[in-house]
Every structure is written in C-alpha cells, then in structure tokens.
Motif scaffolding. Structure first.
Motif, mmCIF file in Angstrom:
data_model
loop_
_atom_site.group_PDB
_atom_site.id
_atom_site.type_symbol
_atom_site.label_atom_id
_atom_site.label_comp_id
_atom_site.label_asym_id
_atom_site.label_seq_id
_atom_site.Cartn_x
_atom_site.Cartn_y
_atom_site.Cartn_z
ATOM 1 N N LYS A 113 34.908 35.474 15.716
ATOM 2 C CA LYS A 113 35.789 34.234 16.925
ATOM 3 C C LYS A 113 37.454 35.444 17.377
ATOM 4 O O LYS A 113 37.559 34.593 18.074
ATOM 5 N N ARG A 114 37.681 36.066 16.332
ATOM 6 C CA ARG A 114 38.591 37.061 17.065
ATOM 7 C C ARG A 114 38.706 37.776 18.017
ATOM 8 O O ARG A 114 39.611 37.614 18.973
ATOM 9 N N SER A 115 37.657 38.449 17.787
ATOM 10 C CA SER A 115 36.944 38.951 19.407
ATOM 11 C C SER A 115 36.456 38.316 19.928
ATOM 12 O O SER A 115 37.388 38.621 21.843
ATOM 13 N N LYS A 116 35.894 36.876 20.714
ATOM 14 C CA LYS A 116 36.097 36.306 21.032
ATOM 15 C C LYS A 116 38.211 35.734 21.988
ATOM 16 O O LYS A 116 37.497 35.838 23.518
ATOM 17 N N VAL A 117 38.611 35.074 20.779
ATOM 18 C CA VAL A 117 39.877 35.291 21.623
ATOM 19 C C VAL A 117 40.822 36.224 22.346
ATOM 20 O O VAL A 117 41.111 35.739 23.389
ATOM 21 N N LEU A 118 40.419 37.120 21.640
ATOM 22 C CA LEU A 118 40.864 38.824 22.569
ATOM 23 C C LEU A 118 40.501 38.773 23.305
ATOM 24 O O LEU A 118 41.018 38.874 25.478
ATOM 25 N N TYR A 119 39.241 38.736 24.000
ATOM 26 C CA TYR A 119 38.037 38.909 25.113
ATOM 27 C C TYR A 119 38.723 37.740 26.341
ATOM 28 O O TYR A 119 38.298 38.274 27.645
ATOM 29 N N ASP A 120 38.425 36.137 25.914
ATOM 30 C CA ASP A 120 38.983 35.604 26.515
ATOM 31 C C ASP A 120 40.300 35.806 26.881
ATOM 32 O O ASP A 120 40.711 35.743 28.017
ATOM 33 N N LYS A 121 41.298 36.754 26.489
ATOM 34 C CA LYS A 121 43.234 37.105 26.585
ATOM 35 C C LYS A 121 42.823 38.250 27.715
ATOM 36 O O LYS A 121 43.576 37.317 29.277
ATOM 37 N N ILE A 122 42.265 38.401 27.736
ATOM 38 C CA ILE A 122 41.744 39.659 28.925
ATOM 39 C C ILE A 122 40.829 39.381 29.923
ATOM 40 O O ILE A 122 41.965 39.641 31.267
ATOM 41 N N LEU A 123 40.584 38.758 30.083
ATOM 42 C CA LEU A 123 39.903 37.656 31.213
ATOM 43 C C LEU A 123 40.560 36.426 32.161
ATOM 44 O O LEU A 123 40.907 36.603 33.120
ATOM 45 N N LYS A 124 41.947 36.236 31.243
ATOM 46 C CA LYS A 124 42.515 35.684 31.362
ATOM 47 C C LYS A 124 43.513 36.025 32.556
ATOM 48 O O LYS A 124 43.994 35.666 33.372
ATOM 49 N N LEU A 125 43.757 37.239 31.896
ATOM 50 C CA LEU A 125 45.450 38.139 33.255
ATOM 51 C C LEU A 125 44.369 38.521 34.008
ATOM 52 O O LEU A 125 45.438 38.582 34.906
ATOM 53 N N PHE A 126 43.183 39.345 33.410
ATOM 54 C CA PHE A 126 42.772 39.176 35.439
ATOM 55 C C PHE A 126 42.667 38.276 36.041
ATOM 56 O O PHE A 126 42.976 38.078 37.257
ATOM 57 N N GLU A 127 42.320 37.451 35.254
ATOM 58 C CA GLU A 127 42.416 35.872 36.411
ATOM 59 C C GLU A 127 43.997 36.086 37.280
ATOM 60 O O GLU A 127 43.812 35.316 38.295
ATOM 61 N N LEU A 128 44.683 35.867 36.319
ATOM 62 C CA LEU A 128 45.728 35.620 36.576
ATOM 63 C C LEU A 128 46.877 36.848 38.275
ATOM 64 O O LEU A 128 46.990 36.297 39.046
ATOM 65 N N VAL A 129 45.729 37.602 37.891
ATOM 66 C CA VAL A 129 46.511 39.119 38.942
ATOM 67 C C VAL A 129 45.288 38.308 40.417
ATOM 68 O O VAL A 129 45.760 38.437 41.060
ATOM 69 N N LEU A 130 44.210 38.220 39.674
ATOM 70 C CA LEU A 130 43.204 38.136 41.450
ATOM 71 C C LEU A 130 43.609 36.497 42.210
ATOM 72 O O LEU A 130 43.689 36.690 43.113
ATOM 73 N N LYS A 131 44.130 35.802 41.404
ATOM 74 C CA LYS A 131 44.963 34.589 41.528
ATOM 75 C C LYS A 131 46.011 34.089 42.482
ATOM 76 O O LYS A 131 46.603 33.869 44.047
ATOM 77 N N LYS A 132 46.745 35.435 41.784
ATOM 78 C CA LYS A 132 48.285 35.572 42.536
ATOM 79 C C LYS A 132 47.331 36.605 44.149
ATOM 80 O O LYS A 132 48.275 36.031 45.275
ATOM 81 N N GLY A 133 46.704 37.441 44.225
ATOM 82 C CA GLY A 133 46.261 38.408 45.200
ATOM 83 C C GLY A 133 46.125 37.028 46.377
ATOM 84 O O GLY A 133 45.437 37.051 47.468
ATOM 85 N N ILE A 134 44.859 36.158 45.827
ATOM 86 C CA ILE A 134 44.773 34.735 46.789
ATOM 87 C C ILE A 134 46.338 34.081 47.118
ATOM 88 O O ILE A 134 46.418 34.231 48.312
ATOM 89 N N ARG A 135 46.658 33.610 46.675
ATOM 90 C CA ARG A 135 48.223 33.039 47.103
ATOM 91 C C ARG A 135 48.653 33.651 48.245
ATOM 92 O O ARG A 135 49.152 33.130 48.727
ATOM 93 N N ASN A 136 49.231 35.205 47.758
ATOM 94 C CA ASN A 136 49.843 35.804 47.894
ATOM 95 C C ASN A 136 49.157 36.847 49.889
ATOM 96 O O ASN A 136 49.997 37.201 50.577
ATOM 97 N N GLY A 137 47.920 36.089 49.899
ATOM 98 C CA GLY A 137 46.784 36.589 51.187
ATOM 99 C C GLY A 137 46.740 38.069 51.097
ATOM 100 O O GLY A 137 45.723 38.112 52.253
ATOM 101 N N GLU A 138 46.274 38.514 49.891
ATOM 102 C CA GLU A 138 45.418 39.735 49.335
ATOM 103 C C GLU A 138 43.977 40.067 49.489
ATOM 104 O O GLU A 138 43.445 40.498 50.314
ATOM 105 N N PHE A 139 43.555 38.571 49.650
ATOM 106 C CA PHE A 139 42.567 38.681 48.407
ATOM 107 C C PHE A 139 41.239 37.092 49.533
ATOM 108 O O PHE A 139 42.369 36.260 49.436
#
Length: 200
Positions: A123-149
């Motif tokens: 359970k603790r490991s899943k929380v950690l990996y979900d958090k890391i994936l969420k951080l990546f998603e935030l950056v990718l979504k920022k790139g889409i909004r800014n017209g980079e991606f």
C-alpha cells in the motif's frame, strides 16, 4: 533534555542512510537491527527511539527513498521553467542521486519483493508510485498547455518516463561505469521528448 529538531533529523537521516545500505547488501530477511547499529555508528537505543521495529524502519525507507531519488521537481520555484527543461533537469537530479548512492536503487528491489508479501508495504509503495506518476502528469499537462507538447495520454507517457528512469538505473547498477546511466538517461528522455513535442 529534549533533542533539537536539527539533531533529531540528522540522527534519523543517519539511521535511514545506514539502513538503505544494509538492506541493499543483505536483503530484508537477513538484516538485523544490530547490522544497522554497526553501519550507522549509533546505539541500538537511538534506533529504537525513532523506530519501534525493523519493519517500521523499512517502511520509513519508502518515504526516504522518494526524497532521495525523486525530489519534487514541480515546485513554485520552477514555475517559469518549460516542461521540457523540467524533465531534463530531473534527469540530471536522478543521475546525481544514482552516482551519490546507488544502494538506494538496490534497496528498491527489496521494496518490490516485500510488497508482494506484505499488504502494508504494498500500500505504501503504491502511494509513492502514484505520487511520482502524478508529478510527471503535471509537467506533461503543463507542456500541452504551453504549446510545447502535442496532446497525449499523459498517464501512459508518465508510466513510460518512470519506466525509463527506473529501468536504466537498475540496469546500470551492475555496470562499473556509472557514467553510462547518465548517458542512457539523457538519450532516452530526449527520444521521448522528441516524440511528444509539438510540430509546427
């Protein structure tokens, strides 16, 4: 007399760093608190003051691993940074962590092995990996909004990014030339960035 906050933090960090090294070398089952005492140079009482058992200490390593290996690169301090640069900077940070202490990544293998046997660790490991994936998603979504991606399935690309970081580090654990990890990471992340960047 109460222990100062800084001293308490330093003691816990010393314990966790020693535990990472010992768990990576011996595995969870064959590690004892006495092994961690020897590695840390602290007393057994000091360790039990912070952690009630070997399992509690091991679970605390999950959070310590996140701080060491995957620092929060999506912060207000870097709000003006492009998404591409954020991912490239993160690549450098992960490589620096790998060079500094590759035992941290070896210990992660123990996390996964025990996660299949212990529901709490899973359970603790899943929380950690979900958090890391969420951080990546935030950056990718920022790139889409800014017209980079280009528009994309950010969840799938986040999993791809995490797989690259972990897979290459694990592969390079068994190679004496640690510089290969940096070379492979940069090349792989640039390939991903080239695939998602917006075409004019």
């Amino acid at each position: 007399m109460y222990m100062s906050i800084d001293r308490k933090k330093n003691t816990k960090t010393k314990i966790l760093d020693a535990a990472f090294s010992v768990f990576a070398e011996n595995g969870y089952q064959d590690t004892t608190i006495s092994d961690i005492v020897s590695k840390s140079g602290l007393s057994k009482g000091a360790i039990y003051h912070h952690y009630g058992s070997k399992k509690e200490l091991f679970i605390s390593l999950i959070d310590h691993w996140e701080i060491f290996s995957f620092p929060n690169f999506y912060s207000k301090d870097n709000a003006q940074e492009s998404a591409s640069n954020a991912l490239l900077r993160f690549t450098e940070v992960v490589y620096d962590a790998f060079k500094l202490n590759s035992n941290v990544f070896l210990a992660e293998i123990e996390f996964w092995a025990l996660a299949n046997k212990d529901p709490e660790i899973k359970k603790r490991s899943k929380v950690l990996y979900d958090k890391i994936l969420k951080l990546f998603e935030l950056v990718l979504k920022k790139g889409i909004r800014n017209g980079e991606f280009e528009d994309m399935d950010t969840k799938i690309v986040s999993i791809e990014l995490l797989s690259v970081f972990q897979g290459i580090n694990w592969f390079c654990l068994f190679n004496e030339d640690k510089a290969l990890a940096g070379k492979y990471l940069k090349k792989s992340i640039n390939i991903i960035l080239d695939g998602i960047k917006k075409r004019s």
